[in-house]
Design an enzyme around this catalytic site. Sequence first.
Site, PDB file in Angstrom:
ATOM      1  CE  LYS A 260      -4.550   1.483   2.357  1.00 21.07           C
ATOM      2  NZ  LYS A 260      -4.918   0.644   2.894  1.00 21.07           N
TER       3      LYS A 260
HETATM    4  O1  G3P Z   1      -7.436   1.968   5.520  1.00 21.99           O
HETATM    5  C1  G3P Z   1      -7.774   3.062   4.944  1.00 21.99           C
HETATM    6  C2  G3P Z   1      -9.037   3.716   5.295  1.00 21.99           C
HETATM    7  O2  G3P Z   1     -10.506   3.096   4.721  1.00 21.99           O
HETATM    8  C3  G3P Z   1      -9.726   4.429   6.498  1.00 21.99           C
HETATM    9  O3  G3P Z   1     -10.144   5.498   7.063  1.00 21.99           O
HETATM   10  O4  G3P Z   1     -12.061   5.780   8.511  1.00 21.99           O
HETATM   11  O5  G3P Z   1      -9.803   6.041   9.011  1.00 21.99           O
HETATM   12  O6  G3P Z   1     -11.326   7.587   6.871  1.00 21.99           O
HETATM   13  P1  G3P Z   1     -11.091   6.654   7.847  1.00 21.99           P
END
Ligand code: G3P
Length: 217
Positions: A87
């Site tokens: 990633k």
């Molecule tokens: O892993 C990346 C993404 O899904 C992060 O989500 O909830 O931290 O905005 P969030």
Amino acid sequence: MKFFIDTANLDQIKEAASLGVLDGVTTNPSLMAKEGIKGEAAVLAHYVAICNLVDGPVSAEVLSTDFEGMVREGEALAKLHKNIVVKIPMIKDGIKAIKYFTDKGIKTNCTLVFSAGQALLAAKAGATMVSPFIGRIDDSNWDGVQLIEQIVQIYENYGFGTEILAASIRSGLHIVQCAEAGADIATCPLSSIEALFKHPLTDIGLAKFLEDSKKMA
Ligand code: G3P
């Protein structure tokens, strides 16, 4: 549509895998830190533990922001397990690193994508997956699902093979909207996957069936 779980919590991954509908896992440094994973050896061991729970892609994020560092880290991550996807953040050196890994046959997930232009760059570099963060877009009063629609259209126009991985999902509704828009994958907290089960008429209907089944005894 593939379902990934967006967590580094092994119990939640096991729970989602037990449902039989889990296709992969995404992690990020915040999620790893939340689990108290510290130090390079522990981080690498945790990725292997995740790979042993789910037979599907597992995104492991590089921490470097320069090309050489991303290549060094990404190559080490890719050697951990056949299902690791490296990633990489959507920055200039990140795009260069994605192209490097594409040429070497190493799978990549371009993360921190917030615009169609960024998604176009990721696809041109050959990213295996692109991660638009739809919840964070909604949080800033823009429309995250609309970005998914835009990327679907652009990738269709040119036949890009990059999979659209809708990330930063906040609800079951988000999953359904991303499915309608044509996202290839949704990576979700366990709570959003479990929200898909819920409908009050299902509960009422089941209670009635069970009640009536007593008359069959
Ligand atoms: O892993 C990346 C993404 O899904 C992060 O989500 O909830 O931290 O905005 P969030």
